[in-house]
Design a protein around this motif. Structure first.
Motif, PDB file in Angstrom:
ATOM      1  N   GLY A  87       0.910  -1.200  -0.123  1.00  0.00           N
ATOM      2  CA  GLY A  87       0.137   0.050  -0.069  1.00  0.00           C
ATOM      3  C   GLY A  87       0.630   1.191   0.137  1.00  0.00           C
ATOM      4  N   PHE A  88       1.818   1.110   0.688  1.00  0.00           N
ATOM      5  CA  PHE A  88       2.690   2.463   0.715  1.00  0.00           C
ATOM      6  C   PHE A  88       3.491   2.564  -0.601  1.00  0.00           C
ATOM      7  CE2 PHE A  88       6.799   4.219   1.265  1.00  0.00           C
ATOM      8  CZ  PHE A  88       6.760   5.562   2.149  1.00  0.00           C
ATOM      9  N   GLU A  89       3.891   1.557  -1.181  1.00  0.00           N
ATOM     10  CA  GLU A  89       4.363   1.657  -2.539  1.00  0.00           C
ATOM     11  C   GLU A  89       3.499   2.444  -3.503  1.00  0.00           C
ATOM     12  OE1 GLU A  89       5.902  -2.223  -3.697  1.00  0.00           O
ATOM     13  OE2 GLU A  89       6.957  -2.608  -1.888  1.00  0.00           O
ATOM     14  N   GLN A  90       2.331   1.576  -3.426  1.00  0.00           N
ATOM     15  CA  GLN A  90       1.307   2.260  -4.479  1.00  0.00           C
ATOM     16  C   GLN A  90       0.686   3.590  -4.069  1.00  0.00           C
ATOM     17  OE1 GLN A  90      -1.726  -0.674  -3.498  1.00  0.00           O
ATOM     18  NE2 GLN A  90      -1.385  -2.011  -5.258  1.00  0.00           N
ATOM     19  N   ALA A  91       0.833   3.969  -2.814  1.00  0.00           N
ATOM     20  CA  ALA A  91       0.411   5.440  -2.450  1.00  0.00           C
ATOM     21  C   ALA A  91       1.532   6.290  -3.143  1.00  0.00           C
ATOM     22  CB  ALA A  91       0.554   5.629  -0.917  1.00  0.00           C
ATOM     23  N   LEU A  92       2.699   5.949  -2.930  1.00  0.00           N
ATOM     24  CA  LEU A  92       3.760   7.066  -3.366  1.00  0.00           C
ATOM     25  C   LEU A  92       3.746   7.103  -4.991  1.00  0.00           C
ATOM     26  CD1 LEU A  92       5.750   8.873  -2.172  1.00  0.00           C
ATOM     27  CD2 LEU A  92       7.546   7.063  -2.043  1.00  0.00           C
ATOM     28  N   LEU A  93       3.476   5.940  -5.481  1.00  0.00           N
ATOM     29  CA  LEU A  93       3.396   5.943  -7.048  1.00  0.00           C
ATOM     30  C   LEU A  93       2.399   6.783  -7.688  1.00  0.00           C
ATOM     31  CD1 LEU A  93       4.460   2.292  -7.674  1.00  0.00           C
ATOM     32  CD2 LEU A  93       5.819   4.031  -8.718  1.00  0.00           C
ATOM     33  N   ILE A  94       1.220   6.454  -6.901  1.00  0.00           N
ATOM     34  CA  ILE A  94       0.009   7.353  -7.088  1.00  0.00           C
ATOM     35  C   ILE A  94       0.236   8.876  -6.915  1.00  0.00           C
ATOM     36  CG2 ILE A  94      -2.599   7.706  -6.455  1.00  0.00           C
ATOM     37  CD1 ILE A  94      -2.730   4.789  -6.054  1.00  0.00           C
ATOM     38  N   ALA A  95       0.544   9.185  -5.697  1.00  0.00           N
ATOM     39  CA  ALA A  95       0.755  10.550  -5.489  1.00  0.00           C
ATOM     40  C   ALA A  95       1.763  11.378  -6.673  1.00  0.00           C
ATOM     41  CB  ALA A  95       1.476  10.834  -4.183  1.00  0.00           C
ATOM     42  N   LYS A  96       3.009  10.592  -6.865  1.00  0.00           N
ATOM     43  CA  LYS A  96       3.632  11.398  -7.921  1.00  0.00           C
ATOM     44  C   LYS A  96       2.896  11.365  -9.198  1.00  0.00           C
ATOM     45  CE  LYS A  96       6.846  12.526  -5.215  1.00  0.00           C
ATOM     46  NZ  LYS A  96       7.220  13.877  -4.876  1.00  0.00           N
ATOM     47  N   GLY A  97       2.313  10.097  -9.665  1.00  0.00           N
ATOM     48  CA  GLY A  97       1.607  10.114 -11.006  1.00  0.00           C
ATOM     49  C   GLY A  97       0.447  11.282 -11.006  1.00  0.00           C
ATOM     50  N   LEU A  98      -0.361  11.616  -9.948  1.00  0.00           N
ATOM     51  CA  LEU A  98      -1.160  12.702  -9.900  1.00  0.00           C
ATOM     52  C   LEU A  98      -0.426  14.093 -10.060  1.00  0.00           C
ATOM     53  CD1 LEU A  98      -3.382  11.312  -6.844  1.00  0.00           C
ATOM     54  CD2 LEU A  98      -4.058  11.474  -9.325  1.00  0.00           C
ATOM     55  N   ALA A  99       0.722  14.115  -9.391  1.00  0.00           N
ATOM     56  CA  ALA A  99       1.477  15.388  -9.289  1.00  0.00           C
ATOM     57  C   ALA A  99       1.863  15.638 -10.671  1.00  0.00           C
ATOM     58  CB  ALA A  99       2.516  15.441  -8.571  1.00  0.00           C
ATOM     59  N   LYS A 100       2.413  14.637 -11.626  1.00  0.00           N
ATOM     60  CA  LYS A 100       2.949  14.750 -12.915  1.00  0.00           C
ATOM     61  C   LYS A 100       1.494  15.059 -13.718  1.00  0.00           C
ATOM     62  CE  LYS A 100       5.086  12.192 -16.630  1.00  0.00           C
ATOM     63  NZ  LYS A 100       6.288  13.011 -16.370  1.00  0.00           N
ATOM     64  N   ASP A 101       0.452  14.683 -13.468  1.00  0.00           N
ATOM     65  CA  ASP A 101      -0.620  15.132 -14.367  1.00  0.00           C
ATOM     66  C   ASP A 101      -1.422  16.283 -13.821  1.00  0.00           C
ATOM     67  OD1 ASP A 101      -0.234  13.123 -15.825  1.00  0.00           O
ATOM     68  OD2 ASP A 101      -1.784  11.442 -15.013  1.00  0.00           O
ATOM     69  N   GLY A 102      -0.688  17.072 -13.109  1.00  0.00           N
ATOM     70  CA  GLY A 102      -1.410  18.357 -12.564  1.00  0.00           C
ATOM     71  C   GLY A 102      -2.462  18.227 -11.485  1.00  0.00           C
ATOM     72  N   LEU A 103      -2.664  17.145 -10.924  1.00  0.00           N
ATOM     73  CA  LEU A 103      -3.733  16.661 -10.028  1.00  0.00           C
ATOM     74  C   LEU A 103      -3.284  16.770  -8.502  1.00  0.00           C
ATOM     75  CD1 LEU A 103      -5.377  13.744 -12.223  1.00  0.00           C
ATOM     76  CD2 LEU A 103      -5.966  16.186 -11.986  1.00  0.00           C
ATOM     77  N   ALA A 104      -2.281  17.420  -8.213  1.00  0.00           N
ATOM     78  CA  ALA A 104      -1.524  17.544  -7.069  1.00  0.00           C
ATOM     79  C   ALA A 104      -1.216  18.938  -6.804  1.00  0.00           C
ATOM     80  CB  ALA A 104      -0.328  16.529  -6.591  1.00  0.00           C
ATOM     81  N   SER A 105      -1.368  19.566  -5.655  1.00  0.00           N
ATOM     82  CA  SER A 105      -0.946  20.842  -5.142  1.00  0.00           C
ATOM     83  C   SER A 105       0.518  20.717  -5.284  1.00  0.00           C
ATOM     84  CB  SER A 105      -1.609  21.317  -3.985  1.00  0.00           C
ATOM     85  OG  SER A 105      -0.657  20.643  -2.813  1.00  0.00           O
TER      86      SER A 105
END
Length: 310
Positions: free
Chosen positions: A232-250
């Motif tokens: 879960g930790f691995e997936q959370a970090l990959l998802i967070a950075k993926g969202l950031a790359k797509d402009g979906l994170a602050s």
């Protein structure tokens, strides 16, 4: 006045608050003595002019909240609720200082203040969910070096951008070791605040409160080791950075969608501390709903099946 999408849970809560104020205002106009008792005050000779004044005030306030929430005016709604929180705060103090008043009503006024402050906190953090585009963060980077699925521990390398930070939190399932590869990172650990330079490490034990914050104007590259490994930790970090790359994170690295933020905290076993703990039940509800709705499966498929996000 421009509209900005308000996450559905926050919009519904705001609408309910507005409708509740309309109900209270109408009750002061139509059933003043009942409304007075509900407010927490009782007078031998009620002043019905006062009831009418308060009724109109509450109806007006309720209409403003409902209209702003309905038409997605996020910032005006945030400012209105924040400024309006002075009303139940003053109501609580009035009831408290009036002999013979109702203690239960005072507690209701106080809980209303806390509810408004919490709602304003999340309204201030939330921003509309957008599609990938020019706003995407091209510096978002994470690499999965070792995975628990391979029979080992979880080791990931990722970039922390200037201003990026996490709030105080703790994990129950694993410990973390941060190793700074390049740059500088502030790490809070219990009652300590550490400044890590390249080559330095800090270990966070299970249940130990901590945060990290890149206060410099340079990117920080770190390697984090999670023991025991946690998918879960691995997936959370990959998802967070993926969202950031797509402009979906602050800019601070927080997912813009409240449901995505709830999923992130759920995946990486983050437990809030302090005042933020009050929001934990809401986050649990949002995460459960997002899982049932297929949002988690979508995010895992889009981002967490990769070894590298860059």
């Amino acid at each position: 006045m421009t509209t900005q999408q308000i996450p559905t849970p926050l919009r519904l809560i705001s609408l309910l608050i507005g409708v509740g104020m309309l109900f209270i205002g109408a009750r002061f106009l139509l059933a003043p003595e009942v409304a007075e008792a509900g407010f927490g005050l009782r007078y031998n000779q009620p002043n019905y002019a006062f009831h009418s004044i308060k009724g109109i005030r509450d109806i007006f306030s309720g209409l403003i909240v409902v209209l702003f929430a309905w038409h997605q005016y996020r910032k005006p709604l945030f400012l209105t609720l924040l400024a309006g929180s002075i009303i139940p705060l003053a109501d609580m103090l009035i009831v408290w200082n009036t002999p013979g008043s109702d203690l239960w009503a005072m507690l209701i006024h106080g809980s209303t203040v806390i509810t408004l402050w919490l709602l304003c906190y999340f309204l201030g953090k939330s921003t509309p969910e957008t599609t990938a585009g020019p706003s995407g963060n091209t510096n978002a980077y994470v690499k999965r070096i070792s995975s628990v699925t391979e029979g080992g521990i979880s080791v990931l390398e990722f970039r922390i951008l200037p201003g990026e930070r996490t709030p105080w939190h703790y994990h129950e399932l694993f410990s973390e070791t941060f190793e700074v590869l390049n740059g500088e990172l502030i790490v809070g650990r219990g009652d300590q605040t550490l400044t890590l330079q390249a080559g330095q490490t800090a270990t966070i034990q299970r249940g130990q409160t901590h945060f990290f914050h890149n206060t410099s104007d340079q990117q920080c590259l770190i390697r984090v080791t999670v023991s025991p490994g946690n998918l879960g930790f691995e997936q959370a970090l990959l998802i967070a950075k993926g969202l950031a790359k797509d402009g979906l994170a602050s800019e601070s690295g927080t997912p813009k969608s409240l449901s995505d933020l709830a999923l992130f905290t759920h995946l990486n076993d983050s437990h809030m501390v302090g005042l933020q703990r009050i929001a934990q039940p809401l986050f649990s509800f949002l995460a459960t709903r997002a899982i049932k709705g297929g949002r988690l499966a979508y995010l895992i498929q889009k981002y967490a099946t990769h070894a590298v996000i860059e």
